[in-house]
Design a protein around this motif. Structure first.
Motif, PDB file in Angstrom:
ATOM      1  N   LEU A  41       0.852  -1.187   0.000  1.00  0.00           N
ATOM      2  CA  LEU A  41       0.000   0.000   0.000  1.00  0.00           C
ATOM      3  C   LEU A  41       0.887   1.235   0.000  1.00  0.00           C
ATOM      4  CD1 LEU A  41      -2.668  -1.005   2.629  1.00  0.00           C
ATOM      5  CD2 LEU A  41      -3.156  -0.293   0.289  1.00  0.00           C
ATOM      6  N   THR A  42       0.552   2.201  -0.836  1.00  0.00           N
ATOM      7  CA  THR A  42       1.275   3.458  -0.868  1.00  0.00           C
ATOM      8  C   THR A  42       0.267   4.593  -0.833  1.00  0.00           C
ATOM      9  OG1 THR A  42       1.314   3.454  -3.285  1.00  0.00           O
ATOM     10  CG2 THR A  42       3.231   2.518  -2.160  1.00  0.00           C
ATOM     11  N   GLY A  43       0.705   5.740  -0.421  1.00  0.00           N
ATOM     12  CA  GLY A  43      -0.170   6.902  -0.371  1.00  0.00           C
ATOM     13  C   GLY A  43      -0.137   7.532   0.997  1.00  0.00           C
ATOM     14  N   ASP A  44      -1.313   7.830   1.543  1.00  0.00           N
ATOM     15  CA  ASP A  44      -1.420   8.441   2.869  1.00  0.00           C
ATOM     16  C   ASP A  44      -0.709   7.594   3.913  1.00  0.00           C
ATOM     17  OD1 ASP A  44      -2.860  10.628   1.999  1.00  0.00           O
ATOM     18  OD2 ASP A  44      -4.803   9.688   2.363  1.00  0.00           O
ATOM     19  N   THR A  45      -0.548   8.154   5.085  1.00  0.00           N
ATOM     20  CA  THR A  45       0.107   7.457   6.179  1.00  0.00           C
ATOM     21  C   THR A  45      -0.742   6.285   6.643  1.00  0.00           C
ATOM     22  OG1 THR A  45       1.061   9.555   6.885  1.00  0.00           O
ATOM     23  CG2 THR A  45       1.096   7.746   8.475  1.00  0.00           C
ATOM     24  N   LEU A  46      -0.111   5.131   6.751  1.00  0.00           N
ATOM     25  CA  LEU A  46      -0.803   3.926   7.172  1.00  0.00           C
ATOM     26  C   LEU A  46      -0.679   3.756   8.677  1.00  0.00           C
ATOM     27  CD1 LEU A  46       0.522   1.540   4.392  1.00  0.00           C
ATOM     28  CD2 LEU A  46      -1.601   2.840   4.411  1.00  0.00           C
TER      29      LEU A  46
END
Length: 117
Positions: A41-46
């Motif tokens: 998963l990439t993008g916003d903070t997980l």
């Protein structure tokens, strides 16, 4: 948020357990399973949290969307919510799990196997 999956999908299910219903605020959740190294998963903070002993649930810290489920009972595997996909219909769900915990007011008419646990 972008989910990239490489490799084989190991399974898929509709989960009716109380824990998944509460985590998603839905009467049923749908997952597909992959090996840990086969998805990212990439993008916003997980973020993640322990929803019960031996269970980690992943979510987006930006919007709160539930993303994943991991259990110590299945090391090396991770479940992602089917609805994260651009084409959720591409996943052929194989079974119902925790059928005995389903909510009584939802009617489901399919021929998928229904497991109690």
């Amino acid at each position: 948020m972008t989910l990239r999956v490489r490799g084989e999908i190991l399974g898929s299910n509709h989960c009716h357990c109380e824990s998944c219903r509460r985590a998603s605020s839905s009467p049923v959740t749908s997952f597909f399973t992959v090996a840990m190294g086969d998805a990212s998963l990439t993008g916003d903070t997980l973020g993640s949290y322990a929803s019960s002993p031996g269970v980690q649930r992943g979510f987006c810290k930006g919007c709160g969307t539930p993303l994943s489920y991991q259990s110590e009972q299945r090391p090396g595997e991770i479940d992602y919510y089917v609805m994260l996909l651009d084409e959720p219909g591409a996943i052929a769900v194989e079974r119902h799990d925790h059928w005995n915990e389903r909510v009584g007011w939802i009617g489901l008419a399919d021929d998928l196997p229904k497991h109690e646990g």
